[in-house]
Write a protein that holds these residues in place. Structure first.
Motif, PDB file in Angstrom:
ATOM      1  N   ARG A 439       0.834  -1.204   0.000  1.00 41.97           N
ATOM      2  CA  ARG A 439       0.000   0.000   0.000  1.00 41.97           C
ATOM      3  C   ARG A 439       0.864   1.248   0.000  1.00 41.97           C
ATOM      4  N   LEU A 440       1.896   1.254   0.805  1.00 41.28           N
ATOM      5  CA  LEU A 440       2.751   2.447   0.892  1.00 41.28           C
ATOM      6  C   LEU A 440       3.541   2.645  -0.406  1.00 41.28           C
ATOM      7  N   GLU A 441       3.967   1.569  -1.007  1.00 43.06           N
ATOM      8  CA  GLU A 441       4.691   1.718  -2.281  1.00 43.06           C
ATOM      9  C   GLU A 441       3.772   2.370  -3.335  1.00 43.06           C
ATOM     10  N   ILE A 444       3.420   6.083  -2.706  1.00 45.42           N
ATOM     11  CA  ILE A 444       4.607   6.824  -3.135  1.00 45.42           C
ATOM     12  C   ILE A 444       4.528   7.095  -4.656  1.00 45.42           C
ATOM     13  N   VAL A 445       4.129   6.104  -5.407  1.00 47.71           N
ATOM     14  CA  VAL A 445       4.034   6.262  -6.876  1.00 47.71           C
ATOM     15  C   VAL A 445       2.958   7.296  -7.206  1.00 47.71           C
ATOM     16  N   LYS A 446       1.843   7.265  -6.529  1.00 47.97           N
ATOM     17  CA  LYS A 446       0.753   8.197  -6.787  1.00 47.97           C
ATOM     18  C   LYS A 446       1.181   9.628  -6.456  1.00 47.97           C
ATOM     19  N   ALA A 447       1.849   9.802  -5.305  1.00 51.46           N
ATOM     20  CA  ALA A 447       2.271  11.165  -4.918  1.00 51.46           C
ATOM     21  C   ALA A 447       3.324  11.694  -5.868  1.00 51.46           C
ATOM     22  N   ARG A 448       4.174  10.849  -6.382  1.00 44.23           N
ATOM     23  CA  ARG A 448       5.202  11.319  -7.316  1.00 44.23           C
ATOM     24  C   ARG A 448       4.557  11.756  -8.621  1.00 44.23           C
ATOM     25  N   LEU A 453       5.222  16.337  -3.335  1.00 45.53           N
ATOM     26  CA  LEU A 453       6.517  15.949  -2.768  1.00 45.53           C
ATOM     27  C   LEU A 453       6.412  15.614  -1.290  1.00 45.53           C
ATOM     28  N   VAL A 454       5.632  16.391  -0.582  1.00 42.86           N
ATOM     29  CA  VAL A 454       5.543  16.160   0.872  1.00 42.86           C
ATOM     30  C   VAL A 454       4.888  14.813   1.155  1.00 42.86           C
ATOM     31  N   ALA A 459       5.140   9.094   2.742  1.00 41.50           N
ATOM     32  CA  ALA A 459       4.880   7.704   2.367  1.00 41.50           C
ATOM     33  C   ALA A 459       6.168   6.882   2.352  1.00 41.50           C
ATOM     34  N   GLU A 460       7.278   7.506   1.875  1.00 41.45           N
ATOM     35  CA  GLU A 460       8.561   6.788   1.881  1.00 41.45           C
ATOM     36  C   GLU A 460       8.996   6.459   3.297  1.00 41.45           C
TER      37      GLU A 460
END
Length: 622
Positions: A439-441, A444-448, A453-454, A459-460
């Protein structure tokens, strides 16, 4: 006296009766008396032959015999044979009797007179036998009556002899008492010897009395009556010393000239008598504990009677102890010490009281051995076997016991499974952690892609946290199977009965020890710790096998004492086994150990504990 009627005076031989009556006070021995009595009684009744028989048990033994000149030499046997036949048919007579002979002897003798004699001892039986010539019984009875009048003469003589002996003994004791008074007044040994010789010479009408004492295995003449000084190298004195040694060596009285029945050797006495012109010589030894130590020699022209010999013997016995005391103490101190030591050695080496002396000697030997002997001194202490490498295995995580692979006492190898915990909850947590990671990975892809950025950085960071949690869960899953850390044996941990039981993280599950690093740990009492040093050797024995001994060497002594309630202060001493380790040894085994700390005397081994205790309690004991 007899109850027979006394014959007429004209029928008695008055002279013969007087001779026999004088025998009641006869001065002589029993042997001489019987010879005189038989001879006078035979002549008194004009017997042809006579004999005396003494009854010993059931046998009749001849005492003496008499016969006139015309009598046959074979008549003695005839008398005894006739009496033997008569006694078989009759009992022992208590009064005089006679019997006629039936022609056994062809010299006109027809009657045998049998007269039981009276003595002081009623149990003693002595018969007098007479063969007489008597044509009529009245004539034989007349002679028998005469014998009845004198049959009590032996009893009278015996009474007279006892009286004379008692009188002689009284006189001897009186003389001894007088001599003891005179000797007790003397304070010096030589003066006492001189007094004794002078008094004996004057009281017994002796020409000379001499006394000699044993000195260095030889007799030395000490004093001679009425002679203040004399030269010991004179031939006469040497001959006298030889005669004294003859009496001392045989430890008996010697009379010279010797009687026919003497059972001693008197050669030196006879030679001394001949060389000095002495008619009669008599020597008596003075004894201490039945051993002759001195000799008194008497010289005179008249013979020594039995009464005089008895008196001299009693005097010697009475004065011996006083003379021995003076001989012992009348010398300088060094000489007294020398003779005292010599006497003790002599008593020690003689054959008397052998068992007592042997025990004393053994006691002395034992005492010397206890003082100067050496034995191994060993300090005793209990021990317990321990291992240098012991590992405690705790529960790595919380959970439930799923499988138990080993039990207490089992041998294990490195990496082998010991126990397995139930990991189902961990697997569920692992699945949840993997889902969280995915889920966290994606976040991270969605936010990028959206350029946030925040949110991407947040998420990272959460992803890193999820990975760490997943690694932790994987670590716990991996550790849910507990393995052996090294080769050894399980000494604690019996979990077979605890399957399904929950455990908390850190709970102790197993205790494992290596068997190739075993050592012994001694608990030495504080009293003995000063005797122990590093590298000292000893032996120990296990309680399970007390007959087997194993060598150990002290490796380390802990410097600080520990306190135990029942033993007080103890020190821990670590010892290494010097030989190969046995396969059956296990940590925790116990027994007793003995450490050799040197050689000490047996007396020290027996007394050092007591002496140390007294020294500790009483400071004045060195």
């Amino acid at each position: 006296m007899s109850n027979f009627p006394i014959p007429e005076t004209d029928a008695m031989n008055t002279a013969g009766m007087e001779k026999i009556q004088r025998l009641r006070a006869f001065n002589g021995s029993w042997k001489d008396f019987w010879a005189h009595y038989l001879s006078e009684s035979c002549q008194f009744i004009k017997a042809q032959s006579g004999a005396l028989l003494y009854r010993a048990k059931n046998d009749w033994n001849p005492v003496g015999s008499w016969k006139n000149a015309q009598f046959s030499m074979s008549a003695d046997k005839v008398i005894t044979s006739v009496f033997a036949k008569w006694i078989q048919e009759n009992s022992v007579p208590t009064t005089p009797v006679f019997c006629r002979l039936s022609g056994e002897i062809d010299v006109g003798m027809t009657v045998l007179l049998i007269v039981p004699l009276l003595t002081q001892n009623p149990k003693e039986t002595i018969i007098a036998l007479y063969i007489v010539s008597a044509e009529e019984g009245r004539e034989a009875q007349s002679k028998l009556d005469r014998l009845s009048l004198i049959r009590d003469v032996p009893a009278s003589f015996q009474e007279h002899l006892n009286y004379e002996q008692a009188k002689s003994q009284v006189e001897a004791f009186a003389t001894s008492a007088d001599l003891l008074v005179l000797i007790n007044r003397q304070k010096r040994f030589l003066a006492a010897n001189m007094t004794l010789c002078n008094e004996l010479a004057s009281r017994f009408n002796c020409d000379r009395v001499s006394i000699g004492w044993l000195k260095e295995q030889a007799v030395s003449v000490t004093a001679i009556s009425h002679m203040e000084k004399f030269e010991k190298k004179m031939d006469a004195v040497r001959a006298l010393q030889a005669s004294m040694e003859e009496s001392l060596e045989q430890n008996c009285e010697i009379l010279s000239p010797s009687p026919p029945d003497a059972n001693y050797v008197a050669r030196d006495h006879n030679e001394y008598s001949l060389s000095q012109g002495i008619h009669h010589l008599f020597s008596i030894p003075l004894q201490r504990d039945d051993e002759a130590v001195s000799v008194i020699t008497f010289e005179r022209s008249e013979p020594f009677t039995e009464q005089e010999q008895l008196r001299l013997r009693l005097i010697g016995d009475q004065v011996t102890q006083r003379m021995l005391d003076l001989h012992k103490w009348d010398r300088w101190f060094g000489s007294r010490c020398y003779y005292w030591f010599k006497e003790k050695v002599r008593e020690l080496l003689n054959v008397e009281f052998t068992l007592r002396k042997a025990l004393c000697i053994l006691g002395v030997i034992l005492f010397v051995w206890m003082v100067f002997g050496k034995l191994d001194y060993k300090v005793k202490a209990p021990f317990i076997v321990k291992s240098e490498n012991v590992r405690y295995v705790p529960a790595p995580v919380e959970g439930y016991i799923k499988n138990v692979e080993i039990e207490k006492g089992d041998h294990i190898s490195f990496g082998s499974a010991l126990l397995t915990l139930d990991d189902r909850e961990l697997l569920l947590e692992e699945s949840a952690a993997n889902a969280e990671k995915v889920r966290l990975e994606r976040e991270i892809v969605k936010a990028r892609s959206e350029g946030k950025l925040v949110e991407m950085r947040i998420a990272e960071a959460q992803l890193q946290q999820a990975k760490a949690r997943l690694e932790k869960i994987d670590y716990f899953i991996e550790r849910s199977t507990i393995t052996a850390p090294f080769d050894g044996v399980v000494v604690e941990g019996d979990l077979k009965e605890k399957i399904g039981v929950p455990v908390q993280q850190g709970d102790l599950l197993y205790k494992i020890a290596q068997l190739d690093t075993l050592y012994s740990e001694l608990k030495v009492n504080e009293d003995d710790i000063n005797e122990l040093e590093v590298d000292q050797e000893g032996h120990l024995a296990f309680a399970s096998r007390p007959n087997d001994k194993y060598s150990v060497t002290i490796e380390r002594i802990e410097p600080m004492a520990q306190t135990e309630e029942d033993k007080g202060n103890i020190f821990i001493v670590r010892c290494q086994f010097t030989g190969d380790l046995e396969g059956w040894w296990r940590p925790g085994m116990s027994g007793n150990a003995k450490i050799n700390v040197g050689r000490r005397s047996p007396l020290f081994l027996l007394t050092h504990k007591t002496i140390d205790y007294l020294r500790l309690r009483f400071w004045f004991i060195p």
